[in-house]
Design a protein around this motif. Sequence first.
Motif, PDB file in Angstrom:
ATOM      1  N   ALA A  78       0.823  -1.209   0.000  1.00 47.76           N
ATOM      2  CA  ALA A  78       0.000   0.000   0.000  1.00 47.76           C
ATOM      3  C   ALA A  78       0.859   1.262   0.000  1.00 47.76           C
ATOM      4  N   ALA A  79       2.063   1.177   0.541  1.00 50.52           N
ATOM      5  CA  ALA A  79       2.950   2.341   0.568  1.00 50.52           C
ATOM      6  C   ALA A  79       3.673   2.541  -0.752  1.00 50.52           C
ATOM      7  N   PHE A 130      -7.961   4.567  -4.913  1.00 52.55           N
ATOM      8  CA  PHE A 130      -8.566   3.250  -5.073  1.00 52.55           C
ATOM      9  C   PHE A 130      -7.489   2.171  -5.152  1.00 52.55           C
ATOM     10  N   ILE A 131      -6.449   2.415  -5.936  1.00 62.72           N
ATOM     11  CA  ILE A 131      -5.338   1.457  -6.046  1.00 62.72           C
ATOM     12  C   ILE A 131      -4.653   1.281  -4.695  1.00 62.72           C
ATOM     13  N   LEU A 138      -4.420  -2.223  -2.478  1.00 67.76           N
ATOM     14  CA  LEU A 138      -3.143  -2.749  -1.985  1.00 67.76           C
ATOM     15  C   LEU A 138      -3.143  -2.858  -0.461  1.00 67.76           C
ATOM     16  N   TYR A 139      -3.809  -1.928   0.213  1.00 71.18           N
ATOM     17  CA  TYR A 139      -3.941  -1.979   1.668  1.00 71.18           C
ATOM     18  C   TYR A 139      -4.707  -3.243   2.079  1.00 71.18           C
ATOM     19  N   THR A 177      -2.012 -10.506   3.883  1.00 72.47           N
ATOM     20  CA  THR A 177      -0.699 -11.147   3.746  1.00 72.47           C
ATOM     21  C   THR A 177       0.307 -10.771   4.826  1.00 72.47           C
ATOM     22  N   GLU A 178       0.188  -9.617   5.420  1.00 73.96           N
ATOM     23  CA  GLU A 178       1.182  -9.166   6.401  1.00 73.96           C
ATOM     24  C   GLU A 178       0.759  -9.532   7.820  1.00 73.96           C
ATOM     25  N   PRO A 179       1.666 -10.117   8.609  1.00 74.48           N
ATOM     26  CA  PRO A 179       1.332 -10.471   9.994  1.00 74.48           C
ATOM     27  C   PRO A 179       1.428  -9.250  10.909  1.00 74.48           C
ATOM     28  N   LEU A 180       0.810  -9.372  12.061  1.00 71.27           N
ATOM     29  CA  LEU A 180       0.953  -8.341  13.091  1.00 71.27           C
ATOM     30  C   LEU A 180       2.326  -8.478  13.729  1.00 71.27           C
TER      31      LEU A 180
END
Length: 125
Positions: free
Chosen positions: A37-38, A73-74, A78-79, A85-88
């Motif tokens: 997202a970044a 929107f893109i 992605l967010y 997919t990303e863990p805490l």
Amino acid sequence: MMCKHQLSSLKSFFASGPFIFACEKCGAKVYREHPKAALPWNVLVIDRIGILFLALVFLLFESLPIATAAFFFISFLLYLIDLKTEPLKCVNLKEERKSQNQGMFVLVMVVVVLIAGLGAYLWQP
């Protein structure tokens, strides 16, 4: 023993950047990184002073509201991918300060893009 950090659905959605929450199992402060997202934001200000951003504003001046909406929107899609997919991760003091600075940077860029888009929309005859 490693904790598999858990948050409520709403907290899990917002657990990133300046929003850090306590794990419901172990109580540790956790957050989620959003590298995908970044990516659009990093490309937009790749030179750290925003020349690419300013060039795009002037190139897309007439269609800036549409381009701004597409950009957000893109980024949002992605967010959502990063949510799955990303863990805490646990937060240490250095990471907490870094995430606060990144959060402020993202906030400033969002405001700038929104003001530029609104200005371009209102500027049209």
